[in-house]
Enzyme design. Structure first.
Site, mmCIF file in Angstrom:
data_model
loop_
_atom_site.group_PDB
_atom_site.id
_atom_site.type_symbol
_atom_site.label_atom_id
_atom_site.label_comp_id
_atom_site.label_asym_id
_atom_site.label_seq_id
_atom_site.Cartn_x
_atom_site.Cartn_y
_atom_site.Cartn_z
ATOM 1 N N ASP A 116 9.612 -3.443 -9.194
ATOM 2 C CA ASP A 116 9.866 -1.991 -9.181
ATOM 3 C C ASP A 116 9.311 -1.333 -7.914
ATOM 4 O O ASP A 116 9.646 -0.193 -7.609
ATOM 5 C CB ASP A 116 9.278 -1.328 -10.434
ATOM 6 N N GLU A 117 8.473 -2.065 -7.158
ATOM 7 C CA GLU A 117 7.836 -1.452 -5.992
ATOM 8 C C GLU A 117 8.840 -1.111 -4.893
ATOM 9 O O GLU A 117 8.554 -0.316 -4.009
ATOM 10 C CB GLU A 117 6.697 -2.348 -5.470
HETATM 11 P P1 TYD Z 1 -2.432 -5.010 -8.087
HETATM 12 O O1 TYD Z 1 -2.804 -5.832 -9.261
HETATM 13 O O2 TYD Z 1 -2.742 -5.526 -6.712
HETATM 14 O O3 TYD Z 1 -0.860 -4.715 -8.220
HETATM 15 P P2 TYD Z 1 0.081 -3.704 -7.353
HETATM 16 O O4 TYD Z 1 -0.657 -3.212 -6.182
HETATM 17 O O5 TYD Z 1 1.204 -4.607 -6.957
HETATM 18 O O6 TYD Z 1 0.469 -2.629 -8.300
HETATM 19 O O7 TYD Z 1 -3.101 -3.597 -8.241
HETATM 20 C C1 TYD Z 1 -2.890 -2.784 -9.384
HETATM 21 C C2 TYD Z 1 -3.580 -1.452 -9.141
HETATM 22 O O8 TYD Z 1 -4.990 -1.667 -9.094
HETATM 23 C C3 TYD Z 1 -3.200 -0.821 -7.799
HETATM 24 O O9 TYD Z 1 -3.140 0.601 -7.971
HETATM 25 C C4 TYD Z 1 -4.353 -1.178 -6.891
HETATM 26 C C5 TYD Z 1 -5.544 -1.236 -7.838
HETATM 27 N N1 TYD Z 1 -6.610 -2.199 -7.453
HETATM 28 C C6 TYD Z 1 -7.942 -1.788 -7.380
HETATM 29 O O10 TYD Z 1 -8.267 -0.614 -7.605
HETATM 30 N N2 TYD Z 1 -8.892 -2.722 -7.026
HETATM 31 C C7 TYD Z 1 -8.578 -4.027 -6.760
HETATM 32 O O11 TYD Z 1 -9.476 -4.826 -6.439
HETATM 33 C C8 TYD Z 1 -7.205 -4.430 -6.874
HETATM 34 C C9 TYD Z 1 -6.815 -5.854 -6.602
HETATM 35 C C10 TYD Z 1 -6.254 -3.486 -7.237
#
Ligand code: TYD
Ligand code: NAD
Length: 352
Positions: A132-133
């Site tokens: 979806d991104e």
């Molecule tokens: P992620 O699991 O990397 O998926 P995506 O960026 O593809 O949605 O991240 C999910 C959410 O969590 C995103 O808003 C970024 C946040 N996040 C943190 O706050 N800290 C972290 O260490 C990570 C990996 C993600």
């Protein structure tokens, strides 16, 4: 007997797709092609090794001659394409790998499938698994629909958007049989602990800081990985050629609320004092270009194909935590070596 190529079948989602297809369709031969990058782990599918309708092939989707030899060897009837570089933070550090694997790799598979199927596309299908991104970032209201204009904003989502465009261009130009799905954030067993949920479970267990990006107010729409695999099964068999289906769980969470839910469940499961995991929350510098909110409208797949998520989120999260607690060896194996170095580089920016 159908022979199906699943790319990226040793990764997180791919391993659940391969398991579902191998166990459910004894008349299919499932060939799992995976380069076994840092994210690919044969342990994810070790339970399938002795099944006679399952084969593993190690190789790179960008290697044109190798992909040609594989199509000659197996004469595939269908492709379910999941192999990709998949982590936004890595794409910010190294965008070219994402362009190479996600764009050129998809192009290579399309080109070879087209050559191999020799314009006789009857009964053939190329299923491209996307995210979806590609639709960009939502404000506090609204949803992504199948016809929402693409607006990718990270190197990861730009590379996935480019691959989606190539897939559709093959359909439009050559009548090549494709289907695409765009799914929201997945969680569940076997996810590499660089993504939010498994990273934070692991850190809570180890009593390490929980690096929350920015203020923790970004919103994601979470779906249990097995429900995504079920949706892929339904689309592969009942989806209309040339169509796109959005997949999502109607399950939006602000990061900070989700993190607090994880903290509460882990305190309980680990028999720790209430509130102890929350003390590990550490606000760090925000991700560059951090998308504010993703939310899927999944009406089309629900109405046209009768798919629905099977699990409520708190239950799915509980199952996921239980899996990680029961599979400490798996976690230890994947968090050693190269990953540790990467982790140190990523989190040297922790604010304190
Ligand atoms: P992620 O699991 O990397 O998926 P995506 O960026 O593809 O949605 O991240 C999910 C959410 O969590 C995103 O808003 C970024 C946040 N996040 C943190 O706050 N800290 C972290 O260490 C990570 C990996 C993600
Ligand atoms: P993952 O990173 O866990 O797994 C990717 C797999 O692809 C790994 O096994 C890796 O070894 C393999 N791979 C990488 N480069 C390769 C190459 N050049 N040749 C062959 N294999 C290669 O990813 P995931 O989270 O399981 O995602 C799978 C697919 O689903 C991706 O296309 C991703 O864009 C898409 N998707 C993921 C999510 C999510 O929340 N994780 C949501 C929607 C869509």
């Amino acid at each position: 007997m159908k022979t199906i190529l699943v790319t990226g079948g040793s990764g997180f989602i791919g391993s659940h797709v391969v398991r579902l297809f191998v166990n459910k369709y004894s008349d299919y031969k499932i060939v799992n092609l995976d380069a076994l990058t840092y994210a690919g782990n044969l342990e994810n599918v070790s339970d399938l090794e002795n099944q006679n309708n399952y084969v593993f092939e190690k190789g790179d989707i960008t290697d044109l001659e190798f992909i040609r030899s594989l199509f000659t060897k197996y004469n595939f009837d269908g492709v379910i394409h999941l192999a990709a570089e998949s982590h936004v933070d890595r794409s910010i550090k190294d965008p070219l790998v994402f362009a190479r694997v996600n764009v050129m790799g998809t192009g290579t598979l399309l080109q070879v499938a087209k050559e191999s199927w020799k314009e006789n596309f009857e009964g053939k299908l190329f299923y491209h698994v996307s995210t979806d991104e590609v639709y960009g970032s939502l404000g506090d209201e609204g949803f992504f629909y199948e016809d929402t204009a693409y607006d990718p904003r990270s190197p990861y989502s730009a590379s996935k958007a480019a691959s989606d465009h190539l897939v559709r261009a093959f359909n439009h130009t050559y009548g090549f049989p494709i289907v695409i799905s765009n799914c929201s954030n997945n969680y569940g067993p076997n996810q590499f602990p660089e993504k939010l949920i498994p990273l934070f479970i692991n850190n809570i267990v180890l009593e390490k800081p929980l690096p929350v990006y920015g203020k923790g107010v970004n919103v994601r729409d979470w779906l249990y990985v097995v429900d995504h695999a079920r949706a892929i099964d339904v689309i592969f068999h009942k989806g209309k050629v040339g169509e796109t289906y959005n997949i999502g769980g109607h399950n939006e969470w602000r990061n900070i609320d989700l993190i607090k839910e994880m903290c509460a469940q882990l305190d309980e499961k680990l028999n720790r004092e209430k509130g102890s995991a929350e003390k590990l929350i550490t606000y760090v510098t925000d991700r560059a270009g951090h998308d504010h909110r993703y939310a899927i409208d999944a009406t089309k797949i629900e109405k046209d194909l009768g798919w629905k998520p099977s699990l409520q989120f708190k239950e799915g999260l509980g199952k996921t935590i239980d899996w990680y607690l029961a599979n400490k060896e798996w976690l230890k194996n994947v968090t050693s070596g190269e990953y540790q170095n990467y982790y140190a580089k990523m989190y040297e920016k922790v604010d304190g």
